[in-house]
Design a protein around this motif. Structure first.
Motif, mmCIF file in Angstrom:
data_model
loop_
_atom_site.group_PDB
_atom_site.id
_atom_site.type_symbol
_atom_site.label_atom_id
_atom_site.label_comp_id
_atom_site.label_asym_id
_atom_site.label_seq_id
_atom_site.Cartn_x
_atom_site.Cartn_y
_atom_site.Cartn_z
ATOM 1 N N MET A 127 51.229 -19.649 -83.831
ATOM 2 C CA MET A 127 50.446 -19.629 -85.073
ATOM 3 C C MET A 127 50.370 -18.203 -85.608
ATOM 4 O O MET A 127 50.538 -17.974 -86.804
ATOM 5 C CB MET A 127 49.047 -20.179 -84.833
ATOM 6 N N LEU A 128 50.156 -17.251 -84.713
ATOM 7 C CA LEU A 128 50.085 -15.854 -85.148
ATOM 8 C C LEU A 128 51.425 -15.396 -85.710
ATOM 9 O O LEU A 128 51.488 -14.606 -86.644
ATOM 10 C CB LEU A 128 49.674 -14.954 -83.979
ATOM 11 N N ILE A 145 55.631 -8.773 -88.538
ATOM 12 C CA ILE A 145 55.348 -9.230 -87.177
ATOM 13 C C ILE A 145 56.657 -9.631 -86.494
ATOM 14 O O ILE A 145 57.680 -9.792 -87.158
ATOM 15 C CB ILE A 145 54.398 -10.451 -87.174
ATOM 16 N N ASN A 146 56.623 -9.762 -85.195
ATOM 17 C CA ASN A 146 57.763 -10.340 -84.497
ATOM 18 C C ASN A 146 57.311 -10.922 -83.170
ATOM 19 O O ASN A 146 56.274 -10.542 -82.640
ATOM 20 C CB ASN A 146 58.894 -9.332 -84.293
ATOM 21 N N ASP A 167 60.970 -3.412 -87.214
ATOM 22 C CA ASP A 167 59.913 -2.431 -87.053
ATOM 23 C C ASP A 167 58.536 -3.061 -87.278
ATOM 24 O O ASP A 167 57.762 -2.608 -88.134
ATOM 25 C CB ASP A 167 60.137 -1.275 -88.038
ATOM 26 N N PRO A 168 58.227 -4.129 -86.524
ATOM 27 C CA PRO A 168 56.986 -4.865 -86.787
ATOM 28 C C PRO A 168 55.754 -4.034 -86.448
ATOM 29 O O PRO A 168 55.796 -3.179 -85.567
ATOM 30 C CB PRO A 168 57.081 -6.073 -85.846
ATOM 31 N N LYS A 169 54.655 -4.318 -87.156
ATOM 32 C CA LYS A 169 53.398 -3.648 -86.841
ATOM 33 C C LYS A 169 52.729 -4.349 -85.671
ATOM 34 O O LYS A 169 51.983 -3.744 -84.919
ATOM 35 C CB LYS A 169 52.457 -3.731 -88.043
ATOM 36 N N TYR A 170 52.940 -5.668 -85.607
ATOM 37 C CA TYR A 170 52.332 -6.455 -84.536
ATOM 38 C C TYR A 170 53.423 -7.228 -83.794
ATOM 39 O O TYR A 170 54.298 -7.820 -84.414
ATOM 40 C CB TYR A 170 51.295 -7.432 -85.095
ATOM 41 N N ILE A 171 53.357 -7.152 -82.473
ATOM 42 C CA ILE A 171 54.365 -7.820 -81.664
ATOM 43 C C ILE A 171 53.680 -8.793 -80.726
ATOM 44 O O ILE A 171 52.699 -8.449 -80.073
ATOM 45 C CB ILE A 171 55.173 -6.798 -80.847
ATOM 46 N N PHE A 172 54.193 -10.009 -80.679
ATOM 47 C CA PHE A 172 53.653 -11.012 -79.772
ATOM 48 C C PHE A 172 54.660 -11.255 -78.664
ATOM 49 O O PHE A 172 55.825 -11.526 -78.929
ATOM 50 C CB PHE A 172 53.359 -12.295 -80.535
ATOM 51 N N LEU A 173 54.205 -11.140 -77.439
ATOM 52 C CA LEU A 173 55.111 -11.295 -76.302
ATOM 53 C C LEU A 173 54.679 -12.503 -75.483
ATOM 54 O O LEU A 173 53.576 -12.527 -74.948
ATOM 55 C CB LEU A 173 55.061 -10.032 -75.430
ATOM 56 N N ILE A 175 65.728 -17.601 -86.163
ATOM 57 C CA ILE A 175 66.030 -17.518 -87.591
ATOM 58 C C ILE A 175 64.770 -17.828 -88.399
ATOM 59 O O ILE A 175 64.432 -17.122 -89.351
ATOM 60 C CB ILE A 175 67.155 -18.506 -87.971
ATOM 61 N N ILE A 176 64.056 -18.863 -87.973
ATOM 62 C CA ILE A 176 62.847 -19.274 -88.685
ATOM 63 C C ILE A 176 61.745 -18.223 -88.583
ATOM 64 O O ILE A 176 60.909 -18.083 -89.458
ATOM 65 C CB ILE A 176 62.380 -20.642 -88.151
ATOM 66 N N LEU A 177 61.802 -17.466 -87.513
ATOM 67 C CA LEU A 177 60.842 -16.381 -87.307
ATOM 68 C C LEU A 177 60.996 -15.291 -88.375
ATOM 69 O O LEU A 177 60.046 -14.592 -88.699
ATOM 70 C CB LEU A 177 61.100 -15.795 -85.922
ATOM 71 N N SER A 178 62.202 -15.177 -88.910
ATOM 72 C CA SER A 178 62.462 -14.140 -89.911
ATOM 73 C C SER A 178 62.084 -14.664 -91.291
ATOM 74 O O SER A 178 61.946 -15.858 -91.485
ATOM 75 C CB SER A 178 63.941 -13.767 -89.897
ATOM 76 N N PRO A 179 61.928 -13.750 -92.261
ATOM 77 C CA PRO A 179 61.558 -14.215 -93.600
ATOM 78 C C PRO A 179 62.755 -14.718 -94.399
ATOM 79 O O PRO A 179 62.635 -14.972 -95.585
ATOM 80 C CB PRO A 179 60.971 -12.951 -94.237
ATOM 81 N N ALA A 180 63.913 -14.868 -93.746
ATOM 82 C CA ALA A 180 65.140 -15.230 -94.463
ATOM 83 C C ALA A 180 64.969 -16.522 -95.258
ATOM 84 O O ALA A 180 64.350 -17.468 -94.796
ATOM 85 C CB ALA A 180 66.295 -15.387 -93.486
ATOM 86 N N ASN A 181 65.547 -16.531 -96.450
ATOM 87 C CA ASN A 181 65.571 -17.709 -97.292
ATOM 88 C C ASN A 181 66.426 -18.792 -96.616
ATOM 89 O O ASN A 181 67.597 -18.590 -96.347
ATOM 90 C CB ASN A 181 66.170 -17.308 -98.642
#
Ligand SMILES: Nc1ncnc2c1ncn2[C@@H]1O[C@H](COP(=O)(O)OP(=O)(O)OP(=O)(O)O)[C@@H](O)[C@H]1O
Ligand SMILES: [Mg+2]
Lengths: 324, 270
Positions: A59-60, A89-90, A164-170, B101-107
């Motif tokens: 969700m985050l 984020i990533n 270069d995310p500001k917030y990283i979820f591991l 892929i879905i994690l990225s903002p890609a169209n």
């Protein structure tokens, strides 16, 4: 700062009962979870299998939409603006999935970088830096399928840093790694928070990892946050016992009576031995000062004293047991 | 817009890098159809087709039969490679890369069309083979290599890409989409007139054939290469309408699938 307020997630799905019958099932995976992640801080989320850690993290990370609740990153509503949020984020998951095995590390990063629309020259520079950071520079042109588990996990980290995310979820980043690699990884994570000021949320099954890394901890059970605090706060507030063990020379009867008097109803006291006595005090609070004052006022000389610190693992287990 | 373009290129590059080692793909994309092609060609050749009512007027020589069949098979392969690219979506789902892929903002639309174009790109060399075959076999028909073949190529590329976008989205929807592959594939080959002109179909079959953009693409491409008098405007309009409809359907389904994935989080299921 990332602030999540009252997040809940209900999964609704059909389960087949026989060939044509289907039953609608509602699963409350996460209930009313509120948490905060500050820049430069590492936050831990711990709980047993199925507690709702991955669901919370997803969700985050804007992969799934909360049923109710709100997530703000520096006042940006990331549920509404999830495409924008994805840029800052990533998410890094443990294990060996989520990367292309037939591609090299370089090719993987080029691809994922392009998904973020990073200009080519900036991207190449970035890839060089992060490959260096995770120590994959030398093997960057080898297909990932020939990597060891640890190398794949490091590539995952590199991938998670590409924008270069500001917030990283591991999500369980050290899953299945040997102790050396896991330790190395923990030092990267620490560096990300300390040197690069990233806000980090980490889930894990290893309490020692949490104790070593985390500035703040949330304990989740059945989708509810059941306890939270810094590691020290948790120990202080939630420890069910502090244990003091003293070895003393000739404990007089008077001293014994007074000691038991002071600690009456507050602690469990056992005294053993003939000439040299061993006093064991188990209590919720720490009475070391009182014990020493009493003994010295009776001129009982203390040969040895051991204070057993509450163990975080035990605390977590206790909290979880109580919450069931 | 620039980002979209970048994603399309990245997706094509990735697919190429990913599949380059796999000879089986080349085998299935080239060898297999060629075998089927020659099988059909020589079967037809054993009858006197110039007198066959099925081909009345359209095919009046061995060369025109060859061109008729080659265009059919190449067109079909453009479309078939789309289904294959969609099929690989299943692997992406299983490997968790789809989630990345879905994690990225890609169209998503860019990703989906990048996938189709990527699959096509791998067939460019196949197109060259096709061109050479045509040149060799049609000297008497005076095919203009510089204008007619690029136009044919363009029409196939455009319509196959749109078709591939839809296929990819359908595979995003369900892990059980592989069934659809079987359901759509053979009918497409038959109803689009890959081996038999659609003109000879009964009305009900013609109605089905209208659905597939391959039908209209083939009509136009064959019209160009065989220099028959087809109703140009009509074929072009039909193709455009079917492509626009498919494109709209793709966008609608993509919105639905995006919502579905965000609500149910089932992208990692396999
Ligand atoms: N997409 C989904 N659809 C239905 N139920 C789900 C889905 N994802 C998770 N769940 C359920 O929600 C609950 C929480 O799952 P979650 O994956 O968040 O747990 P977790 O804390 O990450 O566990 P683990 O330590 O095993 O990784 C589980 O009971 C799980 O079965
Ligand atoms: Mg999990």
């Amino acid at each position: 700062m990332l602030i999540a307020t009252n997040l809940s997630k209900k999964f609704v799905y059909k389960e087949s009962k026989g060939l044509f019958k289907k039953k609608l099932i509602v699963k409350n995976a996460v209930n009313d979870v509120s948490l905060k992640i500050e820049s430069g801080k590492i936050v831990g989320l711990i709980g047993v299998n199925g507690a709702g850690k991955t669901t919370t993290i997803k969700m985050l990370a804007s992969l799934i939409k909360p049923t109710t609740g709100e997530i703000l990153i520096d006042n940006l509503d990331i549920i509404k603006e999830h495409k924008k949020a994805k840029r800052i984020i990533n998410l890094i998951s443990g294990g060996e999935r989520n990367i292309y095995w037939r591609l090299t590390a370089q090719e993987n990063l080029e691809y994922f970088g392009a998904l973020y629309g990073i200009p080519k020259d900036v991207l190449n520079q970035k890839i060089e830096t992060i490959l260096e950071m995770v120590g994959l520079t030398e093997s960057k042109d080898i297909p990932v399928e020939r990597y060891s588990k640890g190398m794949k996990q490091r590539l995952q980290i590199a991938r998670g840093l590409i924008n270069d995310p500001k917030y990283i979820f591991l999500d369980e980043p050290t899953l299945g790694l040997d102790i050396n690699i896991a330790k190395e990884l923990r030092s990267y994570i620490r560096k990300l928070a300390d040197d690069e000021n990233k806000g980090i949320l980490l889930t894990t099954h290893y309490i020692s990892e949490v104790e070593e890394l985390c500035d703040y901890i949330y304990i989740i059970s059945n989708g509810y946050i059941v306890a939270e605090g810094t590691p020290d706060e948790l120990k202080e507030e939630l420890s069910t016992k502090t244990q003091v063990v003293l070895t003393v020379e000739v404990l007089t009867e008077q001293a014994e009576v007074e000691l038991k008097d002071i600690l009456e109803c507050k602690a469990e006291v056992t005294i053993e031995g003939e000439n040299i006595h061993t006093i064991k005090v188990i209590s919720k609070e720490n009475f070391t000062a009182e014990i020493i004052r009493c003994l010295s006022s009776h001129n009982v000389s203390i040969l040895n004293m051991k204070l057993m610190e509450p163990d975080l693992e035990e605390i977590v287990l206790n909290v979880l047991r109580r919450s069931e | 817009m620039k980002d979209t373009f970048k994603i399309v290129i990245a997706e094509m590059k990735k697919q190429h890098r990913h599949n380059f080692h796999s000879y089986s793909i080349y085998f299935s994309l080239l060898l297999w159809p060629i075998i089927i092609f020659f099988n059909t060609y020589y079967t037809y050749l054993s009858f006197d087709l110039t007198k066959a009512p099925v081909f009345s007027g359209l095919i009046n020589s061995k060369q025109s039969l060859l061109i008729f069949l080659i265009t059919g098979f190449i067109g079909y392969n453009f479309f078939y490679s789309m289904v294959q690219s969609a099929w690989q979506m299943g692997a992406e789902r299983q490997n968790g890369t789809l989630e990345t892929i879905i994690l990225s903002p890609a169209n998503w639309l860019a990703v989906v069309y990048g996938r189709s174009l990527g699959a096509l790109f791998q067939n460019v060399w196949m197109f060259s083979t096709f061109s050479i075959l045509i040149i060799i076999s049609s000297r008497s028909l005076e095919v203009n290599f510089f204008t007619q073949i690029p136009i044919a190529f363009f029409i196939f590329t455009l319509s196959a890409t749109v078709w591939g976008g839809l296929m990819n989205v359908i595979f995003l929807f369900s892990r059980d989409a592989a069934i659809l592959n079987n359901v759509l594939d053979d009918p497409m080959e038959f109803f689009s007139g890959v081996r038999v002109p659609t003109e000879t179909f009964p009305v009900w079959a013609k109605m089905i054939s209208v659905i597939f953009p391959l039908t209209h693409s083939l009509t136009i491409v064959r019209g160009i290469l065989l220099k028959t008098n087809i109703a140009w405007m009509e074929a072009a309009i039909k193709l455009s309408i079917s492509l626009v409809l498919l494109f709209i359907l793709t966008i609608v389904l993509l919105k639905l699938v995006e919502k579905n994935i965000r609500d149910n989080g089932n992208i990692t299921f396999y």
